[in-house]
Scaffold this motif. Structure first.
Motif, PDB file in Angstrom:
ATOM      1  N   LYS A 139     -19.816 -63.197  60.680  1.00  0.00           N
ATOM      2  CA  LYS A 139     -19.328 -64.321  61.357  1.00  0.00           C
ATOM      3  C   LYS A 139     -18.108 -64.550  60.428  1.00  0.00           C
ATOM      4  CE  LYS A 139     -23.778 -65.612  62.962  1.00  0.00           C
ATOM      5  NZ  LYS A 139     -24.724 -65.195  62.234  1.00  0.00           N
ATOM      6  N   GLY A 140     -17.014 -63.616  60.721  1.00  0.00           N
ATOM      7  CA  GLY A 140     -15.422 -63.579  60.374  1.00  0.00           C
ATOM      8  C   GLY A 140     -16.054 -64.168  58.650  1.00  0.00           C
ATOM      9  N   MET A 141     -16.533 -64.453  58.338  1.00  0.00           N
ATOM     10  CA  MET A 141     -16.852 -65.197  56.735  1.00  0.00           C
ATOM     11  C   MET A 141     -16.125 -63.516  55.946  1.00  0.00           C
ATOM     12  SD  MET A 141     -19.729 -67.175  56.025  1.00  0.00           S
ATOM     13  CE  MET A 141     -20.899 -68.343  57.615  1.00  0.00           C
ATOM     14  N   VAL A 142     -15.871 -64.140  54.706  1.00  0.00           N
ATOM     15  CA  VAL A 142     -15.187 -63.327  53.592  1.00  0.00           C
ATOM     16  C   VAL A 142     -16.436 -63.388  52.478  1.00  0.00           C
ATOM     17  CG1 VAL A 142     -12.728 -63.351  54.051  1.00  0.00           C
ATOM     18  CG2 VAL A 142     -13.381 -65.208  52.207  1.00  0.00           C
ATOM     19  N   PHE A 143     -16.663 -62.883  51.598  1.00  0.00           N
ATOM     20  CA  PHE A 143     -17.711 -63.164  50.550  1.00  0.00           C
ATOM     21  C   PHE A 143     -17.486 -64.886  49.810  1.00  0.00           C
ATOM     22  CE2 PHE A 143     -19.410 -62.838  46.618  1.00  0.00           C
ATOM     23  CZ  PHE A 143     -20.900 -62.495  47.086  1.00  0.00           C
ATOM     24  N   ASP A 144     -15.988 -65.022  49.540  1.00  0.00           N
ATOM     25  CA  ASP A 144     -16.419 -66.520  49.180  1.00  0.00           C
ATOM     26  C   ASP A 144     -17.236 -67.972  50.012  1.00  0.00           C
ATOM     27  OD1 ASP A 144     -14.707 -65.278  46.427  1.00  0.00           O
ATOM     28  OD2 ASP A 144     -13.311 -66.270  46.568  1.00  0.00           O
ATOM     29  N   GLU A 145     -16.822 -67.186  51.415  1.00  0.00           N
ATOM     30  CA  GLU A 145     -17.079 -67.853  52.092  1.00  0.00           C
ATOM     31  C   GLU A 145     -18.886 -68.242  52.007  1.00  0.00           C
ATOM     32  OE1 GLU A 145     -13.521 -68.868  55.269  1.00  0.00           O
ATOM     33  OE2 GLU A 145     -14.753 -67.306  55.503  1.00  0.00           O
ATOM     34  N   TRP A 146     -19.251 -67.225  52.626  1.00  0.00           N
ATOM     35  CA  TRP A 146     -20.917 -66.176  52.440  1.00  0.00           C
ATOM     36  C   TRP A 146     -21.314 -67.520  51.029  1.00  0.00           C
ATOM     37  CZ3 TRP A 146     -23.045 -63.903  55.691  1.00  0.00           C
ATOM     38  CH2 TRP A 146     -24.555 -63.706  56.207  1.00  0.00           C
ATOM     39  N   TYR A 147     -20.900 -66.786  49.589  1.00  0.00           N
ATOM     40  CA  TYR A 147     -21.084 -67.525  48.445  1.00  0.00           C
ATOM     41  C   TYR A 147     -21.674 -68.869  48.530  1.00  0.00           C
ATOM     42  CZ  TYR A 147     -22.489 -68.390  43.678  1.00  0.00           C
ATOM     43  OH  TYR A 147     -22.245 -69.119  42.767  1.00  0.00           O
ATOM     44  N   ASP A 148     -20.402 -69.644  48.843  1.00  0.00           N
ATOM     45  CA  ASP A 148     -19.984 -70.984  48.714  1.00  0.00           C
ATOM     46  C   ASP A 148     -21.047 -71.750  49.808  1.00  0.00           C
ATOM     47  OD1 ASP A 148     -18.144 -70.819  47.293  1.00  0.00           O
ATOM     48  OD2 ASP A 148     -16.244 -71.031  48.609  1.00  0.00           O
ATOM     49  N   GLU A 149     -21.405 -71.174  51.358  1.00  0.00           N
ATOM     50  CA  GLU A 149     -22.786 -71.360  51.943  1.00  0.00           C
ATOM     51  C   GLU A 149     -24.064 -71.179  51.492  1.00  0.00           C
ATOM     52  OE1 GLU A 149     -22.558 -70.315  55.754  1.00  0.00           O
ATOM     53  OE2 GLU A 149     -20.748 -71.886  55.955  1.00  0.00           O
ATOM     54  N   GLY A 150     -23.987 -70.435  50.519  1.00  0.00           N
ATOM     55  CA  GLY A 150     -25.667 -69.835  50.494  1.00  0.00           C
ATOM     56  C   GLY A 150     -25.487 -69.036  49.839  1.00  0.00           C
ATOM     57  N   LYS A 151     -25.112 -68.126  50.662  1.00  0.00           N
ATOM     58  CA  LYS A 151     -25.779 -67.336  51.422  1.00  0.00           C
ATOM     59  C   LYS A 151     -25.949 -65.546  50.683  1.00  0.00           C
ATOM     60  CE  LYS A 151     -24.491 -68.298  56.008  1.00  0.00           C
ATOM     61  NZ  LYS A 151     -25.592 -68.653  56.695  1.00  0.00           N
ATOM     62  N   ALA A 152     -25.604 -65.612  48.822  1.00  0.00           N
ATOM     63  CA  ALA A 152     -25.646 -64.502  48.327  1.00  0.00           C
ATOM     64  C   ALA A 152     -25.845 -65.264  46.997  1.00  0.00           C
ATOM     65  CB  ALA A 152     -23.928 -64.057  48.180  1.00  0.00           C
ATOM     66  N   SER A 153     -26.483 -65.006  46.545  1.00  0.00           N
ATOM     67  CA  SER A 153     -26.838 -64.860  44.886  1.00  0.00           C
ATOM     68  C   SER A 153     -25.839 -65.404  43.849  1.00  0.00           C
ATOM     69  CB  SER A 153     -28.697 -64.223  44.431  1.00  0.00           C
ATOM     70  OG  SER A 153     -27.847 -63.132  44.382  1.00  0.00           O
ATOM     71  N   GLN A 154     -25.861 -65.403  42.346  1.00  0.00           N
ATOM     72  CA  GLN A 154     -25.483 -65.156  41.572  1.00  0.00           C
ATOM     73  C   GLN A 154     -24.877 -63.793  41.322  1.00  0.00           C
ATOM     74  OE1 GLN A 154     -23.094 -67.535  40.447  1.00  0.00           O
ATOM     75  NE2 GLN A 154     -22.335 -66.269  38.442  1.00  0.00           N
ATOM     76  N   ASP A 184     -31.661 -53.521  42.255  1.00  0.00           N
ATOM     77  CA  ASP A 184     -31.425 -53.191  43.805  1.00  0.00           C
ATOM     78  C   ASP A 184     -31.596 -54.039  44.919  1.00  0.00           C
ATOM     79  OD1 ASP A 184     -31.804 -50.843  42.372  1.00  0.00           O
ATOM     80  OD2 ASP A 184     -33.993 -50.800  42.094  1.00  0.00           O
ATOM     81  N   ARG A 185     -31.924 -55.329  44.599  1.00  0.00           N
ATOM     82  CA  ARG A 185     -32.337 -56.643  45.882  1.00  0.00           C
ATOM     83  C   ARG A 185     -30.901 -57.035  46.231  1.00  0.00           C
ATOM     84  NH1 ARG A 185     -35.468 -59.821  43.955  1.00  0.00           N
ATOM     85  NH2 ARG A 185     -36.938 -58.175  44.252  1.00  0.00           N
ATOM     86  N   ALA A 186     -29.762 -56.801  45.461  1.00  0.00           N
ATOM     87  CA  ALA A 186     -28.833 -57.551  45.670  1.00  0.00           C
ATOM     88  C   ALA A 186     -28.050 -56.320  46.342  1.00  0.00           C
ATOM     89  CB  ALA A 186     -28.432 -57.887  44.100  1.00  0.00           C
ATOM     90  N   LEU A 187     -28.014 -55.152  45.761  1.00  0.00           N
ATOM     91  CA  LEU A 187     -27.280 -53.749  45.915  1.00  0.00           C
ATOM     92  C   LEU A 187     -27.721 -54.367  47.951  1.00  0.00           C
ATOM     93  CD1 LEU A 187     -26.702 -51.189  43.684  1.00  0.00           C
ATOM     94  CD2 LEU A 187     -25.135 -53.299  44.536  1.00  0.00           C
ATOM     95  N   VAL A 188     -29.041 -53.694  47.962  1.00  0.00           N
ATOM     96  CA  VAL A 188     -29.610 -53.623  49.401  1.00  0.00           C
ATOM     97  C   VAL A 188     -28.527 -55.120  49.880  1.00  0.00           C
ATOM     98  CG1 VAL A 188     -31.458 -53.493  51.064  1.00  0.00           C
ATOM     99  CG2 VAL A 188     -31.024 -52.346  49.470  1.00  0.00           C
TER     100      VAL A 188
END
Length: 227
Positions: A96-111, A146-150
């Motif tokens: 949806k047009g997001m770069v990774f930092d935006e994705w992470y800030d919205e809680g969509k990616a783990s540490q 493995d889950r994070a890579l997927v």
């Protein structure tokens, strides 16, 4: 009938996307049979090592020889191909047009996903052993790794770009080949920002799926497109 590698590439460019293994998953696979179910009249055979007729070999061959097709674990947590023409549409739906930092800030990616993405981005590319070393991954962390890579692949932040063997301190290669990853932006070497809204992109991909497989079920279509 697909008879060789070039036939497969031509058909893939025509279709736009395909599951990577010998199973359509209810959507579509150009090669839709496994290693033990090849039609008697087909020259295609899995796991023979023949670069012309073995679909297992085509995965890396496409990444080494072409720049108009991406391959990775992008559908149902399993492998698949997406062409350059169709990649922006999947980007529109999934990121949806997001770069990774935006994705992470919205809680969509783990540490851990953040660590892995930064390792790939900062180094330009990184193999699985490289990522385990850089991110200090231990054996007990294997399933999380493995889950994070997927997740990074299915959300189209990183993608496979080839394979490489480990090197010792003298620079000599040893062991088995390992998958190498790069960012999606570096892989395509161009801006693939979509010019469609997520809803428009979804409808267009759905329409193509139904052309390829009129019997596809909506629940499978939805999962295939949105990952």
């Amino acid at each position: 009938m697909i008879k060789c590698f070039s036939d497969f590439c031509d058909e893939l460019l025509n279709c736009g996307f395909s599951m990577g293994g010998g199973n359509s998953k209810g959507i579509y696979a150009i090669i839709d049979f496994g290693w033990n179910a090849a039609p008697s009249d087909s020259p295609i055979r899995w796991h023979t090592g023949d670069p012309e007729t073995d679909p297992w070999e085509w995965r890396m061959r496409i990444l080494e020889e072409r720049r108009d097709i991406a391959y990775g674990k992008v559908f149902f947590g399993a492998s698949g191909y997406i062409t350059r023409e169709w990649y922006p549409l999947f980007l529109a739906v999934r990121r949806k047009g997001m770069v990774f930092d935006e994705w992470y800030d919205e809680g969509k990616a783990s540490q851990l996903e953040k660590k892995l993405y930064e390792a790939v981005s900062e180094n330009g590319h990184a193999s699985v052993p490289d990522l385990k070393r850089i991110c200090n991954i231990h054996r007990e962390d294997a399933s999380l790794f493995d889950r994070a890579l997927v997740n990074l692949q299915k959300n189209l932040f990183i993608t496979m770009c080839g394979h490489a063997r480990k090197k010792n301190r003298s620079g000599e290669e040893y062991g088995w080949n390992s998958t190498v990853f790069t960012t999606v932006e570096d892989f395509w070497e161009k801006d693939l920002s979509p010019d469609l809204s997520p809803d428009e992109a979804y409808r267009k991909i759905r329409g193509q799926i139904l052309k390829l497989n009129p019997k596809a079920q909506e629940k499978d279509i939805r999962k295939f497109i949105r990952a």
